[in-house]
Design a protein around this motif. Structure first.
Motif, PDB file in Angstrom:
ATOM      1  N   UNK A  61       0.838  -1.207   0.000  1.00 23.58           N
ATOM      2  CA  UNK A  61       0.000   0.000   0.000  1.00 23.58           C
ATOM      3  C   UNK A  61       0.871   1.255   0.000  1.00 23.58           C
ATOM      4  N   UNK A  62       1.918   1.261   0.810  1.00 25.02           N
ATOM      5  CA  UNK A  62       2.824   2.405   0.879  1.00 25.02           C
ATOM      6  C   UNK A  62       3.434   2.702  -0.488  1.00 25.02           C
ATOM      7  N   UNK A  63       3.914   1.669  -1.154  1.00 24.84           N
ATOM      8  CA  UNK A  63       4.543   1.846  -2.467  1.00 24.84           C
ATOM      9  C   UNK A  63       3.503   2.274  -3.503  1.00 24.84           C
ATOM     10  N   UNK A  64       2.343   1.637  -3.495  1.00 26.44           N
ATOM     11  CA  UNK A  64       1.306   1.972  -4.485  1.00 26.44           C
ATOM     12  C   UNK A  64       0.802   3.402  -4.322  1.00 26.44           C
ATOM     13  N   UNK A  65       0.598   3.850  -3.090  1.00 27.84           N
ATOM     14  CA  UNK A  65       0.112   5.224  -2.905  1.00 27.84           C
ATOM     15  C   UNK A  65       1.195   6.228  -3.285  1.00 27.84           C
ATOM     16  N   UNK A  66       2.432   5.930  -2.973  1.00 30.32           N
ATOM     17  CA  UNK A  66       3.525   6.828  -3.352  1.00 30.32           C
ATOM     18  C   UNK A  66       3.639   6.945  -4.866  1.00 30.32           C
ATOM     19  N   UNK A  67       3.608   5.798  -5.542  1.00 28.33           N
ATOM     20  CA  UNK A  67       3.720   5.827  -7.011  1.00 28.33           C
ATOM     21  C   UNK A  67       2.489   6.475  -7.640  1.00 28.33           C
ATOM     22  N   UNK A  68       1.318   6.176  -7.102  1.00 27.22           N
ATOM     23  CA  UNK A  68       0.096   6.789  -7.622  1.00 27.22           C
ATOM     24  C   UNK A  68       0.084   8.290  -7.433  1.00 27.22           C
ATOM     25  N   UNK A  69       0.535   8.758  -6.272  1.00 23.87           N
ATOM     26  CA  UNK A  69       0.575  10.203  -6.007  1.00 23.87           C
ATOM     27  C   UNK A  69       1.548  10.905  -6.937  1.00 23.87           C
ATOM     28  N   UNK A  70       2.729  10.325  -7.112  1.00 20.94           N
ATOM     29  CA  UNK A  70       3.713  10.941  -8.012  1.00 20.94           C
ATOM     30  C   UNK A  70       3.181  11.026  -9.427  1.00 20.94           C
ATOM     31  N   UNK A  71       2.520   9.970  -9.872  1.00 17.60           N
ATOM     32  CA  UNK A  71       1.954   9.982 -11.224  1.00 17.60           C
ATOM     33  C   UNK A  71       0.834  11.007 -11.341  1.00 17.60           C
TER      34      UNK A  71
END
Length: 139
Positions: A61-71
């Motif tokens: 979840x941490x990685x997915x939210x970080x990548x989603x936010x950056x995108x």
């Protein structure tokens, strides 16, 4: 439908950190309408009961939210996790594919608020609420 490597069609490997590669890698569905990621739960992700460990799901979840936010920001800003709340709703067995759909709820000057829904098949298995610090690129 699942491809030869066990990854569902429409998902492609996402270059990421050595830490996430060590966990088994992260995949992205670039054609999905939202920021959609996925991972296969392996035996190395299991707790003593043989199910996905909560720490593994929290990391995903941490990685997915970080990548989603950056995108979603799309301006070269980085992010760093400030807080994360997890709700574990159902167990996930080894071998299952988890899909993580990130929604960026608000982008502010210094913070980003995001949520992530984790599914295995048609079951909602976890959800996370994450606050990220926004790190703007230097001019």
């Amino acid at each position: 439908m699942t491809g030869a490597n066990g990854v569902p069609e429409g998902f492609v490997p996402l270059p990421t950190s050595a830490f996430v590669e060590h966990l088994g890698g992260l995949y992205h569905a670039p054609e999905a309408p939202e920021h959609t990621f996925g991972m296969r739960v392996g035996p190395e992700h299991a707790n003593v009961r043989g199910r996905a460990h909560g720490g593994f799901l929290a990391t995903a979840v941490d990685v997915a939210t970080s990548r989603g936010a950056r995108a979603a920001m799309g301006d070269g800003s980085g992010v760093s996790t400030v807080t994360m709340t997890m709700d574990y709703l159902a167990p996930v067995d080894v071998g299952e594919w988890i899909q993580l759909v990130t929604t960026v709820d608000r982008v502010g000057g210094r913070t980003v608020f995001a949520t992530c829904r984790v599914t295995a098949g048609d079951r909602l298995v976890a959800r996370g609420s994450v606050v990220l610090a926004r790190i703007r690129p230097r001019a």
